[in-house]
Design an enzyme around this catalytic site. Structure first.
Site, PDB file in Angstrom:
ATOM      1  N   ARG A 123      31.756  81.548  13.211  1.00  0.00           N
ATOM      2  CA  ARG A 123      31.219  81.782  11.865  1.00  0.00           C
ATOM      3  C   ARG A 123      29.761  82.152  11.978  1.00  0.00           C
ATOM      4  O   ARG A 123      29.000  81.451  12.628  1.00  0.00           O
ATOM      5  CB  ARG A 123      31.367  80.490  11.047  1.00  0.00           C
ATOM      6  CG  ARG A 123      31.110  80.594   9.569  1.00  0.00           C
ATOM      7  CD  ARG A 123      32.290  81.113   8.784  1.00  0.00           C
ATOM      8  NE  ARG A 123      33.515  80.376   9.025  1.00  0.00           N
ATOM      9  CZ  ARG A 123      33.875  79.296   8.349  1.00  0.00           C
ATOM     10  NH1 ARG A 123      33.088  78.793   7.421  1.00  0.00           N
ATOM     11  NH2 ARG A 123      35.016  78.719   8.592  1.00  0.00           N
TER      12      ARG A 123
ATOM     13  N   ASP B 227      40.239  79.221  -2.573  1.00  0.00           N
ATOM     14  CA  ASP B 227      38.977  79.613  -1.943  1.00  0.00           C
ATOM     15  C   ASP B 227      39.087  81.064  -1.476  1.00  0.00           C
ATOM     16  O   ASP B 227      40.096  81.742  -1.716  1.00  0.00           O
ATOM     17  CB  ASP B 227      38.607  78.657  -0.807  1.00  0.00           C
ATOM     18  CG  ASP B 227      39.536  78.753   0.392  1.00  0.00           C
ATOM     19  OD1 ASP B 227      40.670  79.256   0.244  1.00  0.00           O
ATOM     20  OD2 ASP B 227      39.137  78.327   1.493  1.00  0.00           O
TER      21      ASP B 227
ATOM     22  N   SER C 236      35.724  82.482   4.850  1.00  0.00           N
ATOM     23  CA  SER C 236      36.282  81.366   4.092  1.00  0.00           C
ATOM     24  C   SER C 236      35.529  81.181   2.774  1.00  0.00           C
ATOM     25  O   SER C 236      35.452  82.092   1.969  1.00  0.00           O
ATOM     26  CB  SER C 236      36.263  80.106   4.947  1.00  0.00           C
ATOM     27  OG  SER C 236      36.941  79.056   4.300  1.00  0.00           O
TER      28      SER C 236
ATOM     29  N   SER D  58      38.884  68.458   0.782  1.00  0.00           N
ATOM     30  CA  SER D  58      38.449  69.748   0.250  1.00  0.00           C
ATOM     31  C   SER D  58      39.588  70.657  -0.207  1.00  0.00           C
ATOM     32  O   SER D  58      39.335  71.759  -0.673  1.00  0.00           O
ATOM     33  CB  SER D  58      37.627  70.483   1.307  1.00  0.00           C
ATOM     34  OG  SER D  58      38.413  70.694   2.466  1.00  0.00           O
TER      35      SER D  58
ATOM     36  N   GLU E 255      42.997  67.464   3.745  1.00  0.00           N
ATOM     37  CA  GLU E 255      41.555  67.260   3.694  1.00  0.00           C
ATOM     38  C   GLU E 255      41.150  67.084   2.241  1.00  0.00           C
ATOM     39  O   GLU E 255      41.759  67.673   1.337  1.00  0.00           O
ATOM     40  CB  GLU E 255      40.815  68.473   4.269  1.00  0.00           C
ATOM     41  CG  GLU E 255      40.890  68.597   5.765  1.00  0.00           C
ATOM     42  CD  GLU E 255      39.907  69.643   6.280  1.00  0.00           C
ATOM     43  OE1 GLU E 255      38.922  69.240   6.902  1.00  0.00           O
ATOM     44  OE2 GLU E 255      40.114  70.838   6.046  1.00  0.00           O
TER      45      GLU E 255
END
Length: 455
Positions: A12, A240, A101, A319, A317
């Protein structure tokens, strides 16, 4: 500085300062050689909606082609379709998704799967050394690839496996956040004949309506307004940027990933469940009453590895990454989780009532403490030392599986390093708001002490 883009479970970085022609061609070549060494021949490559996607795709496949991998372009698609390309049939040995992401639009990166397993951790660190070696290697543009329509296969698979949801009449609202899920959600909704309103369907890497991170409350504002304006709307769903996460929203409530996991687990016979270190005590306590549950590290790669080792049916998770091995392939897929949530509603689950019946706990959101990439893990080590030197009283347990999760009779506090951003993540949960606030304040106080000591 290039080694900083090699995170714990993906690559990333910023475009174009970190991800550019030189670095990405070298990454493609190094990955291609690694894949060949593991017996791979064919790699599927897809990308999300980011404005840097096409350029990075061309650089990446130039490197892959130099390594003599056969490249298949699956186009603009959610990350889970890349995983699906490996599990659905035996055409491909490896997959790379070019995605940033939920990060801001300047970021991009690579999620890598080889022989159905995440490529992460020590393997990524080793790869970074190879990439350094190949930075000065001349890698010419080589844009050979074959197109492969994984999206149609994926949609048809979902329609077949969720045919019992066809013609569900309750109104739902779906926020695609101008991310990659837009290319899947509309045809899926049409084939299942769902009564759905779709917000921000068109992929746009500038994310003009809101950032593609549904865990930040401000990014749910448009969805919540649409739910309240439409009195017949039953539930809202937010994805997302690359579609591997789901957040579910009612008119009055935002469901966390661990709450969804609890609800899904209730609909699985004798479930084996994995929760990560940020998850609520309620998930662990309540699932233990009807199934098996264990705690593991945060991060999709860590979770997939542990699911395989421990024969886990469902993992989550906080999230919104939900991983289903029950009736699926064991990776995080926001679109699949959306359909499993609809299934609960069709089966008569009052999901808001079920969550509100859980024991009352007071929890903070994930609190981000900004630090540098260079010292974030050092801060965690110093924090562990302070905890062990009795910085807190009446500690029942100190779990170091991923950062530090300290348990007390009345609650728990967590401090861990983010593996995707220059932050520490803090969370606290307690049976009273006062103790939750105390834990938050004490962790912040120790954090600030450590920052001064390191200055």
């Amino acid at each position: 500085m290039l080694d900083l883009i090699f995170r714990e479970y993906d690559i990333r970085g910023l475009y174009p300062s970190e991800l550019n022609e030189k670095s990405v061609k070298a990454i493609g070549y190094a990955l291609g050689l690694e894949m060949k060494s593991r017996g791979c021949k064919k790699v599927s490559v897809g990308y999300d909606a980011r404005y840097s996607a096409n350029e990075l795709f061309n650089y990446l496949i130039s490197g892959l082609n130099k390594a003599n991998m056969q490249v298949f372009n699956i186009g603009l698609a959610p990350t889970p379709t890349g995983y699906f390309s490996l599990f659905f049939d035996d055409i491909f040995d490896a997959n790379i998704m070019i995605t940033g992401s939920h990060n801001p639009k300047e970021y991009n990166g690579f999620k890598i799967t080889i022989n159905k397993e995440s490529f992460f951790g020590a393997d990524l660190k080793k790869l970074s050394l190879k990439v350094q070696e190949y930075l000065e290697l001349e890698i010419n543009d080589d844009l050979r690839y074959e197109n492969y329509d994984i999206k149609s296969l994926y949609i048809d698979f979902l329609v077949k496996h969720f045919s019992h949801l066809k013609d569900y009449k309750e109104k739902i609202i779906i926020d695609c956040a101008n991310g990659a899920t837009g290319v899947i959600i509309k045809p899926l909704v049409e084939k299942l004949n769902l009564n759905a309103q779709i917000l921000f369907e068109n992929p746009d890497g500038n994310f003009p309506n809101h950032a593609p991170d549904p865990t930040e409350l401000e990014n749910l504002h448009a969805l919540q307004v649409a739910l309240k304006e439409n009195e017949n709307a039953k539930m809202g769903f937010a994805f997302d940027g690359d579609g591997d996460r789901l957040v579910v929203v009612s008119k009055d409530y935002v469901f966390k990933g661990d709450e969804l996991c609890y609800l899904f687990a209730k609909n699985i016979k004798n479930p084996r469940v994995l929760g990560e270190v940020k998850c609520s005590k309620n998930l662990f306590d309540e699932v233990a009453k009807f199934g098996f549950i264990m705690m593991g590290k945060t991060g999709h790669s860590n979770i997939k590895k542990m699911m395989k080792e421990q024969n886990i049916d469902i993992a989550a998770e906080l999230s919104g990454h939900i991983f289903f091995k029950d009736r699926y392939f064991g990776y995080d897929d926001g679109v699949y989780a959306f359909l499993r949530t609809l299934e609960l509603l069709v089966n008569g689950f009052d999901i808001e009532k079920l969550v509100k019946e859980l024991p009352k706990l007071y929890a903070s959101e994930e609190i981000k403490l900004k630090v540098s990439e260079e010292n974030k893990f050092q801060i965690i080590e110093k924090f562990k030392e302070k905890v062990k030197a009795n910085a807190f009283e009446n500690v029942l347990d100190c779990n170091e599986i991923d950062g530090v999760r300290i348990t007390f009779k009345e609650g728990w506090a967590l401090l861990r390093a983010s593996n995707t951003s220059p932050y520490l993540i803090m969370r606290a949960e307690a049976t009273s708001a006062e103790f939750k606030d105390f834990l938050e304040a004490r962790v912040k106080e120790l954090f600030e002490e450590i920052i001064k000591e390191l200055a």
